[in-house]
Enzyme design. Sequence first.
Site, PDB file in Angstrom:
ATOM      1  N   HIS A  79      43.509  37.643  45.332  1.00  0.00           N
ATOM      2  CA  HIS A  79      42.706  38.455  44.118  1.00  0.00           C
ATOM      3  C   HIS A  79      41.980  37.977  43.595  1.00  0.00           C
ATOM      4  CE1 HIS A  79      44.044  41.573  41.744  1.00  0.00           C
ATOM      5  NE2 HIS A  79      43.419  40.349  40.574  1.00  0.00           N
ATOM      6  N   GLU A  80      41.003  36.845  42.954  1.00  0.00           N
ATOM      7  CA  GLU A  80      40.634  36.389  42.816  1.00  0.00           C
ATOM      8  C   GLU A  80      38.565  36.501  43.485  1.00  0.00           C
ATOM      9  OE1 GLU A  80      40.650  36.167  39.178  1.00  0.00           O
ATOM     10  OE2 GLU A  80      41.988  36.554  39.197  1.00  0.00           O
ATOM     11  N   GLU A 139      41.629  46.154  39.443  1.00  0.00           N
ATOM     12  CA  GLU A 139      43.022  45.404  39.995  1.00  0.00           C
ATOM     13  C   GLU A 139      43.768  45.725  40.925  1.00  0.00           C
ATOM     14  OE1 GLU A 139      43.906  42.584  38.275  1.00  0.00           O
ATOM     15  OE2 GLU A 139      41.669  42.687  36.994  1.00  0.00           O
TER      16      GLU A 139
END
Length: 273
Positions: free
Chosen positions: A135-136, A193
């Site tokens: 995700h990061e 996100e």
Amino acid sequence: MKHSAIAIYLVLACVLAACATSPTGRSQFMLISPESAIVESKKAYLSTVSDLDEKNKLIDDPKMADRVATITGRLVTEAVALYPQSANWEWSVAIVDDPETVNAWCMAGGRMAVYTGLFDQLKLTDDEFAQIMGHEISHALANHTAERMSRAIATNIAVAGVAVASDNHALALGGAALAAKVALELPNSRTAEAEADQIGLELATRAGYDPDAAVTLWEKMGKVGGGERPPEFLSTHPAPQNRQAALASMGSEVRKLNPTGKKAAVHPVTIVR
């Protein structure tokens, strides 16, 4: 040129800024190039790491370092395969000794940090940790840092325009000076996100990690965040109630990318010591 005309010109500069397209096809507002975002991120990262080093906050545990480097390295292998422009990034991770902080981040250019609170409080499996790092890393791949910086710069241009129109030169200078610092501290938008959720899930699956771990990760995160003081990760990563459902719905389709769960090769990732 009259002050009002200058103010209008500054605001129009924002409106007419170049647009880019994210990996999911979304139009992105860009006032700064991804390359410039990488340069500014490196400065911020080196400053942050230096401060952590002075406070003896960088972990030098060989076992933990190997775990972080191996899992992250597999993700980076897939990231480079899908996004060749990231092949020359300075992929690195600082492991921060902070058992109270449940957080991780990745700056433009592949410079990352993970906090020991992630492992201490969430008891992460390798698959769950891969989801976090995927995700990061996806935020960097999708140029979300440049996008955040552009939002900050746009805000400050508007402030400068108002300041010029009202002869408030101190406000004009202050807004411009604050732009870079604010940019790197801004949270990502909910749209960004969701985009990182999708790209990260795909990266982790391609790297050989179970996509179902994205759901169990957020279940754990929700429990940790149930107290009076939610983890920092939740404050910078908005988690609406449907997030777990969205990740679960993507799982079966994403699994087709690597149905056998074969582990990817490990790309070199520097553990900052």
